[in-house]
Design a protein around this motif. Sequence first.
Motif, mmCIF file in Angstrom:
data_model
loop_
_atom_site.group_PDB
_atom_site.id
_atom_site.type_symbol
_atom_site.label_atom_id
_atom_site.label_comp_id
_atom_site.label_asym_id
_atom_site.label_seq_id
_atom_site.Cartn_x
_atom_site.Cartn_y
_atom_site.Cartn_z
ATOM 1 N N UNK A 36 -53.345 -18.570 -10.280
ATOM 2 C CA UNK A 36 -53.988 -17.265 -10.461
ATOM 3 C C UNK A 36 -52.941 -16.176 -10.650
ATOM 4 N N UNK A 37 -51.896 -16.240 -9.853
ATOM 5 C CA UNK A 37 -50.848 -15.234 -9.956
ATOM 6 C C UNK A 37 -50.167 -15.277 -11.324
ATOM 7 N N UNK A 38 -49.877 -16.507 -11.794
ATOM 8 C CA UNK A 38 -49.230 -16.643 -13.090
ATOM 9 C C UNK A 38 -50.141 -16.160 -14.225
ATOM 10 N N UNK A 39 -51.418 -16.475 -14.134
ATOM 11 C CA UNK A 39 -52.360 -16.077 -15.169
ATOM 12 C C UNK A 39 -52.539 -14.564 -15.205
ATOM 13 N N UNK A 40 -52.582 -13.942 -14.071
ATOM 14 C CA UNK A 40 -52.706 -12.482 -14.031
ATOM 15 C C UNK A 40 -51.454 -11.812 -14.614
ATOM 16 N N UNK A 41 -50.310 -12.399 -14.335
ATOM 17 C CA UNK A 41 -49.083 -11.858 -14.916
ATOM 18 C C UNK A 41 -49.118 -11.962 -16.437
ATOM 19 N N UNK A 42 -49.620 -13.085 -16.941
ATOM 20 C CA UNK A 42 -49.729 -13.284 -18.389
ATOM 21 C C UNK A 42 -50.695 -12.281 -19.011
ATOM 22 N N UNK A 43 -51.827 -12.057 -18.338
ATOM 23 C CA UNK A 43 -52.814 -11.095 -18.849
ATOM 24 C C UNK A 43 -52.232 -9.689 -18.865
ATOM 25 N N UNK A 44 -51.566 -9.294 -17.799
ATOM 26 C CA UNK A 44 -50.976 -7.954 -17.720
ATOM 27 C C UNK A 44 -49.920 -7.752 -18.823
ATOM 28 N N UNK A 45 -49.129 -8.795 -19.063
ATOM 29 C CA UNK A 45 -48.091 -8.661 -20.091
ATOM 30 C C UNK A 45 -48.734 -8.481 -21.467
ATOM 31 N N UNK A 46 -49.779 -9.240 -21.730
ATOM 32 C CA UNK A 46 -50.462 -9.147 -23.021
ATOM 33 C C UNK A 46 -51.121 -7.786 -23.200
ATOM 34 N N UNK A 47 -51.754 -7.271 -22.140
ATOM 35 C CA UNK A 47 -52.410 -5.965 -22.232
ATOM 36 C C UNK A 47 -51.396 -4.840 -22.400
ATOM 37 N N UNK A 48 -50.249 -4.943 -21.762
ATOM 38 C CA UNK A 48 -49.212 -3.912 -21.939
ATOM 39 C C UNK A 48 -48.737 -3.870 -23.394
ATOM 40 N N UNK A 49 -48.623 -5.035 -24.008
ATOM 41 C CA UNK A 49 -48.232 -5.065 -25.423
ATOM 42 C C UNK A 49 -49.280 -4.370 -26.296
ATOM 43 N N UNK A 50 -50.554 -4.598 -26.002
ATOM 44 C CA UNK A 50 -51.623 -3.961 -26.772
ATOM 45 C C UNK A 50 -51.589 -2.453 -26.568
#
Length: 799
Positions: free
Chosen positions: A159-173
């Motif tokens: 869960x922690x890794x997936x949330x980090x991935x989501x946050x990184x993707x949203x910051x790029x957007x």
Amino acid sequence: MIQSETLELLEWSRLCQHLATFAATKLGFVAARNLVIPTLQAESEKLLAQTKEVYELETRLTAGLSFEGIQDIGESIERAGLQGILAGNELLKVATTLSGARQLRRVIDNQQDVPVLTDLVAELRTYPELEQEIHRCIDDRAQVADRASPNLAGIRTQIKQLRTQINRLLHNILQRHSNAVQEQIITQRGDRFTIPVKAPQKDAIPGIVLDTSTSGATLYVEPNAVVPLGNQLRQLVRKEQVEEEAVRRALTEQIAAVQTDLERLLAIATILDLATARARYSLWLHANPPRFIDYPATETITLRQLRHPLLIWQQQHEQGRAVVPVDLLIQPHIRVVTITGPNTGGKTVTLKTLGLAALMAKVGLFVPAKEPVEMPWFEQVLTDIGDEQSLEQSLSTFSGHIRRISRILNAISSIDNQEVSTSSLVLLDEVGAGTDPAEGSALAIALLKYLASHAQLSIATTHFGELKALKYQDERFENASVEFDEVSLSPTYRLLWGIPGRSNALTIAQRLGLNLEVIEQARGYIGGATEDVNQVIAGLEAQRKRQETKATEAQQLLEQAERFYGQVSAKAAALQERERELRANQDAAIQNAIAQAKGEIAQVIRRLQKGPVTAQDAQQATNTINQIAQKRLSPPPKPKAGFKPQIGDRIRIPRLGQTAEVLSNPDDDGAINVRFGIMKMNVKLEDIESLDGEKVTLPKAKKPEPKSEEQPTPQQAAPAIRTSKNTVDLRGSRVADAERVLDEAIALANGPLWIIHGHGTGKLRQGVHAFLKQHSRVTRYEAAEQADGGTGVTIAYVE
């Protein structure tokens, strides 16, 4: 029904509320508010034993018994037994309760002479392994910890890794479409991650609109690029919840397996808390433990200085008037006591005080009376107090009293059909009132005679004069009255035994200014016999007052004699101790002189043994030994006549009857400064003497010396010199350790004291100055000269 009426009339619920404030837990609070009155004397004896032992522990232990951590987990235990799943905070409450109960049992087991409490906690099971398992699986935030399950730890890592991935993707957007977003932030709607997009540019970021701001200017969009990741995150969160529930279910099943023992643990904790509340309330009341006596067989009811517990509370917390105690000493043959006297004189309060005392003893409370407290165990306490008038039921005052008295008589006959009951206390207020005086008086006489044969003890208040004569017709009756001050026309609230109250109505009316003709006519209607009775009662009251005055004077003389005896004994002991110290010092000095003389003689002998002895050597040795004898073994010089006080000596001031410490040498006027207790004062030399009674030899006046010789005056003190003995080095010490060392140095000092504390952070110097400021022997302090250490050294002047 009559029992509940009695509790209401005596305001028993108020006493329970007061008791509940002394409980430490919610369990004890609820139990105290709903106090159960025992039905067997053995139960009351057991409760009293618990109260006595806790009372002893409360006075023996610094903080008393501690119930920290014990909580009301009854509902949680019950739901666990019904196969429910407890939440994290409920599991923590179970763990803390187990820990608190274990600590409570440990404290009791470590105490001596508490057999009742020891037996009570002997069956207490606290399951430390269950407590440890709960703390292993549930963290301090009442959440399931990662360590509770390997699967849970792995899921949370994903869960922690997936949330980090989501946050990184949203910051790029956000960076790519900065003009289209309202703010450079990532928000959550439910468990989905969104970006705040300006409504006019909603097409700039393709995705799912999950929410809209109140104004409609902002849309919360989950970009299409993170939707699959959001779905995956939701699945992992659900797996996490399932795993957490499995952990909590396993812990709940362990609790359900020991449900019976946990329920017993709560019961024992409640019993202990209630006993502690009783002990603390009794301690606050300055109450004493009652002893249940065999009444009416042989023993006397003894309640001296009995006080109303609710009035004590009112006085302490509500600034009420002072509580006037009453004395109740009832002989074994007495069955009925009639109390007479004016209204508002304390008759009703006396009834309520006795009723509450009987109930307090039954539930294991101490009674607010002087030791010894001796009273029967009453199975029933039945009362008729107050006005029972009811418009709704069409009841007059008389009708209401009769109905309640009927219920009292039925209650007596239901528990004991023998001729004399051995279990009931009946309290009747204004018996027979509310109807025709002649009929009411006749009814009251008949009722009291019936109670004399069927109740253990009855107390009745009345205004009927006919009831006063029952004592002289039946030995089972006794009279009492509330005292009335005819000077102030007010009651004193004191209870007088053996003397009936006399009528004060005409006296009060006359002093209040009623027409004398009316008063004299009323006296004529009363008749001479009544006036004669009143005069006899007045004579008895005067005789009682004279006896009480003499008894008070005798008691004061006895106390004064005991006080003088104590002072004389203390002074004699002090003189004997002083004599023993002087004798011991003299013996030690003699033994020391003998030992030194022996050593010197041995040296002379060894010198003689080294070579041939001539007559000249022998004569020289003889002369040396004679000198040693004259120097070492001569008797000590006799003390000079007269006593000269020195600073630090203990002296006596006969005219004040005090011993004091000398603080200064005599001044020009022949006075010295002394201290006794916290007081200081100047006294003349002729007013003091030594502890063994020796007077001071007053100095003779000296002629003034010629100025040319320039001799120093007594006031000129020699300059202080710093040595290793009057210097204390505190550098590197903590303030607490420094204060201990400094206190020892001041105790041995007699003059200036150099204290080296250095500079450092300044905390040690501040601590030293604060300690010196409050010390009674330090007159002042100041920084040393620069050459002597400056501000890194403080000089304290010790008196």
